[in-house]
Structure formats: C-alpha cells, structure tokens
Design an enzyme around this catalytic site. Structure first.
Site, mmCIF file in Angstrom:
data_model
loop_
_atom_site.group_PDB
_atom_site.id
_atom_site.type_symbol
_atom_site.label_atom_id
_atom_site.label_comp_id
_atom_site.label_asym_id
_atom_site.label_seq_id
_atom_site.Cartn_x
_atom_site.Cartn_y
_atom_site.Cartn_z
ATOM 1 N N LYS A 70 0.809 -1.232 0.000
ATOM 2 C CA LYS A 70 0.000 0.000 0.000
ATOM 3 C C LYS A 70 0.844 1.284 0.000
ATOM 4 O O LYS A 70 0.439 2.286 -0.562
ATOM 5 C CB LYS A 70 -0.960 0.011 1.190
ATOM 6 N N ASN A 91 -4.819 2.134 -2.045
ATOM 7 C CA ASN A 91 -5.442 0.795 -2.091
ATOM 8 C C ASN A 91 -6.155 0.549 -3.421
ATOM 9 O O ASN A 91 -6.691 -0.525 -3.642
ATOM 10 C CB ASN A 91 -6.415 0.577 -0.920
ATOM 11 N N ASP A 106 -10.121 3.449 1.548
ATOM 12 C CA ASP A 106 -10.321 2.874 2.891
ATOM 13 C C ASP A 106 -10.978 3.874 3.850
ATOM 14 O O ASP A 106 -11.755 3.487 4.720
ATOM 15 C CB ASP A 106 -8.976 2.423 3.490
ATOM 16 N N ALA A 135 -4.649 0.341 8.655
ATOM 17 C CA ALA A 135 -6.078 0.470 8.925
ATOM 18 C C ALA A 135 -6.312 1.489 10.043
ATOM 19 O O ALA A 135 -7.279 2.251 10.010
ATOM 20 C CB ALA A 135 -6.665 -0.889 9.308
HETATM 21 P P1 NDP Z 1 -1.042 -3.888 9.979
HETATM 22 O O1 NDP Z 1 -0.285 -5.152 9.982
HETATM 23 O O2 NDP Z 1 -0.563 -2.720 9.181
HETATM 24 O O3 NDP Z 1 -1.240 -3.369 11.507
HETATM 25 C C1 NDP Z 1 -1.764 -4.218 12.497
HETATM 26 C C2 NDP Z 1 -1.670 -3.554 13.861
HETATM 27 O O4 NDP Z 1 -2.237 -4.466 14.803
HETATM 28 C C3 NDP Z 1 -0.252 -3.296 14.340
HETATM 29 O O5 NDP Z 1 -0.247 -2.176 15.180
HETATM 30 C C4 NDP Z 1 0.060 -4.577 15.124
HETATM 31 O O6 NDP Z 1 1.056 -4.443 16.127
HETATM 32 C C5 NDP Z 1 -1.262 -4.810 15.819
HETATM 33 N N1 NDP Z 1 -1.452 -6.191 16.240
HETATM 34 C C6 NDP Z 1 -1.254 -7.304 15.483
HETATM 35 N N2 NDP Z 1 -1.581 -8.404 16.217
HETATM 36 C C7 NDP Z 1 -1.969 -7.964 17.457
HETATM 37 C C8 NDP Z 1 -2.407 -8.604 18.643
HETATM 38 N N3 NDP Z 1 -2.523 -9.940 18.708
HETATM 39 N N4 NDP Z 1 -2.697 -7.854 19.723
HETATM 40 C C9 NDP Z 1 -2.582 -6.508 19.668
HETATM 41 N N5 NDP Z 1 -2.175 -5.823 18.564
HETATM 42 C C10 NDP Z 1 -1.881 -6.556 17.466
HETATM 43 O O7 NDP Z 1 -2.525 -4.286 9.509
HETATM 44 P P2 NDP Z 1 -3.670 -3.327 8.923
HETATM 45 O O8 NDP Z 1 -3.648 -2.064 9.665
HETATM 46 O O9 NDP Z 1 -3.612 -3.278 7.457
HETATM 47 O O10 NDP Z 1 -4.979 -4.195 9.266
HETATM 48 C C11 NDP Z 1 -5.399 -4.411 10.601
HETATM 49 C C12 NDP Z 1 -6.706 -5.194 10.593
HETATM 50 O O11 NDP Z 1 -7.732 -4.444 9.942
HETATM 51 C C13 NDP Z 1 -6.600 -6.518 9.830
HETATM 52 O O12 NDP Z 1 -7.319 -7.493 10.529
HETATM 53 C C14 NDP Z 1 -7.283 -6.248 8.513
HETATM 54 O O13 NDP Z 1 -7.904 -7.394 7.964
HETATM 55 C C15 NDP Z 1 -8.350 -5.241 8.943
HETATM 56 N N6 NDP Z 1 -8.725 -4.382 7.828
HETATM 57 C C16 NDP Z 1 -10.038 -4.412 7.458
HETATM 58 C C17 NDP Z 1 -10.470 -3.635 6.412
HETATM 59 C C18 NDP Z 1 -11.904 -3.683 6.028
HETATM 60 O O14 NDP Z 1 -12.245 -3.243 4.919
HETATM 61 N N7 NDP Z 1 -12.777 -4.155 6.896
HETATM 62 C C19 NDP Z 1 -9.544 -2.776 5.643
HETATM 63 C C20 NDP Z 1 -8.176 -2.805 6.133
HETATM 64 C C21 NDP Z 1 -7.801 -3.612 7.188
HETATM 65 P P3 NDP Z 1 2.594 -4.829 15.821
HETATM 66 O O15 NDP Z 1 3.054 -3.812 14.840
HETATM 67 O O16 NDP Z 1 3.201 -4.743 17.162
HETATM 68 O O17 NDP Z 1 2.553 -6.214 15.226
#
Ligand code: NDP
Length: 287
Positions: A70, A91, A106, A135
């Site tokens: 992205k 996106n 988004d 996100a």
């Molecule tokens: P990223 O990988 O860019 O970011 C994920 C974030 O979540 C990071 O801050 C990460 O922390 C944190 N994280 C991951 N696992 C855990 C956990 N077990 N406990 C606490 N924090 C956690 O992902 P995105 O931002 O792109 O996406 C995040 C979510 O949003 C996904 O599930 C995705 O499917 C969903 N999404 C949904 C969309 C929709 O249209 N409904 C659109 C875009 C995303 P760290 O960096 O420390 O790993």
C-alpha cells in the site's frame, strides 16, 4: 464491442481475499463484462510489475492494492488523489493511457460504518483506535473527517504508536491525536472504539478476549459504538470481539461495511458506475 473490465488485487500473499467475490458480483449486477483476479506480486517484483502496467503490457484497467504494497506503490504513481496523499497509502489504482493514478478508498469505507454516530449530537467526541498500522491510520483520518475532537491511539508497540501520532503532528490536522497505552485507558469516556488489529481474525476455536480489550470496552460507557475492522465470515457479523461487546449490550459492528464500501468506491473509480451495494454484501457470505 463493449469494454471488458479486467480488474484485480495485488498483494503478497493474496489468497484469503474476498475482493473477487465482491467485484465479480458487482460487475455481473451492472451487466458489465470483465473479471477480478488475485495477483501475488512479491515485493522484489513490484517495480517491474508496475512499469509493465504503465506500458500497457498487462491488460488491467484497475487494481486494488493490499499488504505489503500500500505504501510501496506510491513512488510509482503518476498521479495521487487527495485521499491517497492524506492517507500516505494507495489501495486502488486506475490504469489510464497516460499513467497510473493512485487512490485511497479505505477512509471512505471506514466512514460508512459510522453514519449513525455522525448524527449523534452532544459532548466532546473522543474515539479510541487500537492498532498502529494502515487500517488505524485510515480510521484516524475517518474519525477526524467526521469531526471527532480527540483520537487516542493505543497499540502494543509504543514506538509505532508514537510514530503514527507524530505523523499527524506534521499535518494541519483538525483533531487532537494522542498516544495511549492499551493497558491503561481507564477513565476515558469515548463514543467509539475501533479495533484496527487482526485480533479475532484467525479461525482459532479457542480465542479468548484479552483483558486489556475488556478494559477498553469499559471506556464506551453504556452506549458507545464498538467498530471492529476485522470482518466476520458469517452474515451474523459476529467476530469474537463484536461478540464480547454485544454481551455487554453495546452497539457494535464488524468490518463488513468498510470492506463493502471501500470496494464500492473502487468499483466506481474504475467503471464510472455506482455498484449495487446489497449485491456486494450478499456475495461475501455466499459459500
Ligand atoms: P497492519 O499489519 O498494518 O497493523 C496491524 C496492527 O495491529 C499493528 O499495530 C500490530 O502491532 C497490531 N497487532 C497485530 N496483532 C496484534 C495482537 N494480537 N494484539 C494486539 N495488537 C496486534 O494491519 P492493517 O492495519 O492493514 O490491518 C489491521 C486489521 O484491519 C486486519 O485485521 C485487517 O484485515 C483489517 N482491515 C479491514 C479492512 C476492512 O475493509 N474491513 C480494511 C483494512 C484492514 P505490531 O506492529 O506490534 O505487530
């Protein structure tokens, strides 16, 4: 002869995506010829792929972009929409004869889930966003566009939280964006809590809701909205976190609405037509 809309998604990996279902259903409902394919493009192949696209070497008219591309596609775009510039992420790509145009749908998709909140009059509006990835950034921008006064970002990695908050300091941004700690959000009175982490996404049967998340729900009082960006695989809209919120009687939605509306906005960019939202929504849960 009518035009065929060759569409697709680039990412790495892309196997789990529901986008083909959504876009094929929308094409068919609109009576348009075309298809939507999943294209696994490894990071080391991205530059070559995009330059072939620009030179017409691939027959696509429009592409979606997902993790991990992205941000990486941005230097390869000939033009960026205002939303893509603001989000620092693309996106959706429109492939025109004169070059590649990057968009971000988004934020628009995210906002679609908050229409009811938008109409609620009242006090200072605080939103909590859990997570610090792409996100979360779209959610912060969406909340600010909906005139939230303050947005608290709480992610497990404090350095990532600080970096995300600092990025908003550099913008002329209408809302206060500040860092919080997911373990100590108590005392905050928020009207929306957004989960922008993948928590509850995998199909584990033994998922247990983390204690810090239960505490985050406390910040919603009795009537705030929980908005899970993770989307449910079932039409019930129940993700494990939505289930936890509903057990407390809190209004809550999963990420289906965002998924459908970001896809609908991309479809309109590519075809110039508004798709049938209900057909797209139904396509998600069709087995
Ligand atoms: P990223 O990988 O860019 O970011 C994920 C974030 O979540 C990071 O801050 C990460 O922390 C944190 N994280 C991951 N696992 C855990 C956990 N077990 N406990 C606490 N924090 C956690 O992902 P995105 O931002 O792109 O996406 C995040 C979510 O949003 C996904 O599930 C995705 O499917 C969903 N999404 C949904 C969309 C929709 O249209 N409904 C659109 C875009 C995303 P760290 O960096 O420390 O790993």
């Amino acid at each position: 002869m009518s035009r065929a809309y060759q569409l697709g998604l680039i990412g790495y990996p892309v196997g789990h995506s529901l986008s083909p279902r959504l876009h094929r259903a929308a094409l068919s409902a609109a009576g348009l010829q075309g298809d939507y394919q999943l294209l696994a493009v490894a990071p080391e192949d991205l530059a070559d792929f995009l330059s072939r696209l620009r030179l017409g070497g691939a027959s696509y008219l429009g592409l979606n972009v997902t993790i991990p591309h992205k941000q990486a596609v941005i230097p390869h775009m000939d033009e960026l929409s205002a939303s893509a510039r603001k989000a620092g992420a693309v996106n959706t790509i429109l492939i025109r004869e004169d070059g590649l145009v990057g968009y971000n749908t988004d934020i628009q998709g995210f906002k679609a889930g908050l229409d009811p909140v938008e109409q609620t009059p009242g006090k200072r509006r605080i939103g909590i966003v859990v997570g610090a990835g792409g996100a979360a950034r779209a959610a912060i921008l969406g909340l600010a566009e909906l005139a939230f006064d303050e947005i608290v970002v709480a992610a497990r990695d404090r350095s990532k939280t600080r970096a995300l908050v600092a990025a908003f300091d550099e913008l002329d941004f209408p809302a206060v964006v500040r860092a919080g700690d997911p373990e100590s959000l108590n005392g905050l009175a928020a009207c929306v809590l957004v989960n922008a982490t993948p928590l509850g996404q995998s199909a584990e049967t033994t998922f247990s809701v983390p204690v810090w998340f239960e505490r985050a729900l406390d910040c919603l009082g009795g009537d705030g909205l929980f908005y899970d960006l993770v989307y449910a695989r079932e039409a019930s809209g129940l993700t494990p976190l939505v289930e936890a919120a509903r057990k407390r009687g809190l209004p809550s939605i999963d990420g289906t609405v965002m998924l459908v509306h970001q896809a609908a906005a991309a479809f309109e960019i590519w075809t110039g037509q508004k798709p049938d939202i209900s057909v797209m929504r139904e396509a998600i849960h069709r087995s």
